[in-house]
Design an enzyme around this catalytic site. Structure first.
Site, PDB file in Angstrom:
ATOM      1  CB  ALA A 147       0.506  -4.059   7.672  1.00  0.00           C
ATOM      2  CB  THR A 155      -4.242   0.748  -1.666  1.00  0.00           C
ATOM      3  OG1 THR A 155      -2.902   0.425  -1.337  1.00  0.00           O
ATOM      4  CG2 THR A 155      -4.718  -0.117  -2.810  1.00  0.00           C
ATOM      5  NE  ARG A 215      -8.845  -4.842   7.809  1.00  0.00           N
ATOM      6  CZ  ARG A 215      -9.215  -6.007   7.303  1.00  0.00           C
ATOM      7  NH1 ARG A 215     -10.324  -6.582   7.716  1.00  0.00           N
ATOM      8  NH2 ARG A 215      -8.481  -6.618   6.380  1.00  0.00           N
ATOM      9  CE  LYS A 244       0.150   7.588   3.724  1.00  0.00           C
ATOM     10  NZ  LYS A 244       0.918   8.578   2.926  1.00  0.00           N
ATOM     11  CG  ASP A 292      -1.901  -1.129   1.251  1.00  0.00           C
ATOM     12  OD1 ASP A 292      -2.518  -1.371   0.206  1.00  0.00           O
ATOM     13  OD2 ASP A 292      -2.059  -1.782   2.308  1.00  0.00           O
TER      14      ASP A 292
END
Ligand code: BG6
Ligand code: MG
Length: 216
Positions: free
Chosen positions: A114, A16, A48, A44, A10
């Protein structure tokens, strides 16, 4: 010499990060919190579950476990609705060139992310076969800045940590690479990623010559 190049996903391979931000911002609105892009820097590279905890701390909101579970799936559903519209055109500039160059030089190439959505995203981008090892949020017990996601990649590629080079857009990810004794390359702003060994705005600034130096 054979080195291992470990890529975050990401914000490094695909942008993203903007979709994660949108989904967290919309969730924050539900408890009247205006989540800023600047605050998003701290999210970042962060898992979650930890991201939701951070958001609730910022909003000074104490939620029940049921609420937390519901919000985690709500956030992920909104995120997936953005992801499901993505295609190869969203791969960030010069990523294909760098990946192909590393393969042509017989280097190790791994993913260290992650995200629990990493594999489906790579599949959508047609990049799954560009990685010899994939370590993602489903494979680790400790999140960045813990180096586990990168050390597992190094182990999978049978490469010692000091011969690993990590590309990262997050502060937590740079700290993870540094604490494992790997070379850290920040992708983004030097003022944010000042702990990295090198910082570039994007991969168009990373020449094959520079990659040769890292392999030497
Ligand atoms: C990281 C992102 O790569 O993955 C974070 O930088 C995100 O913003 C984390 O929270 C977990 O992602 P996912 O897809 O499992 O929610
Ligand atoms: Mg990232």
């Amino acid at each position: 010499m054979k080195k291992a190049f470990i890529f975050d996903l990401d914000g490094v391979i695909v942008d993203t990060a903007k979709f994660h931000y949108l989904a967290w911002r919309n969730l924050g609105k539900q408890f009247s919190y205006d989540f800023t892009e600047e605050e998003n820097e701290q999210f970042k590279g962060v898992s979650r579950v930890r991201s939701l905890e951070l958001l609730l701390e910022m909003a000074n909101y104490s939620a029940t476990q049921d609420e937390k579970n519901q919000w985690l799936s709500q956030k992920n559903e909104e995120y997936l609705s953005y992801i499901n519209k993505m295609d190869e055109s969203e791969i960030l500039p010069d990523i294909p060139r760098v990946l192909d160059y590393l393969w042509s030089k017989n280097q190790g190439v791994a993913l260290g992310s992650a995200s629990k959505n990493a594999r489906p995203i790579l599949k959508r981008l047609n990049l799954l076969n560009k990685f010899q090892a994939i370590v993602d949020g489903n494979d680790v017990t400790a999140a960045k800045p813990d180096p586990q996601v990168f050390t597992k990649g190094a182990t999978a590629l049978e490469t010692s940590y000091e011969h690993c080079i990590v590309f990262e857009d997050s502060i937590a990810g740079i700290q993870a690479a540094n604490s494992a004794g790997m070379i850290s390359i920040g992708i983004g702003e030097a003022s944010v990623l000042h702990e990295a060994d090198y910082v570039f705005s994007d991969f168009t600034e990373i020449s094959n010559n520079f990659l040769d130096q890292l392999m030497a």
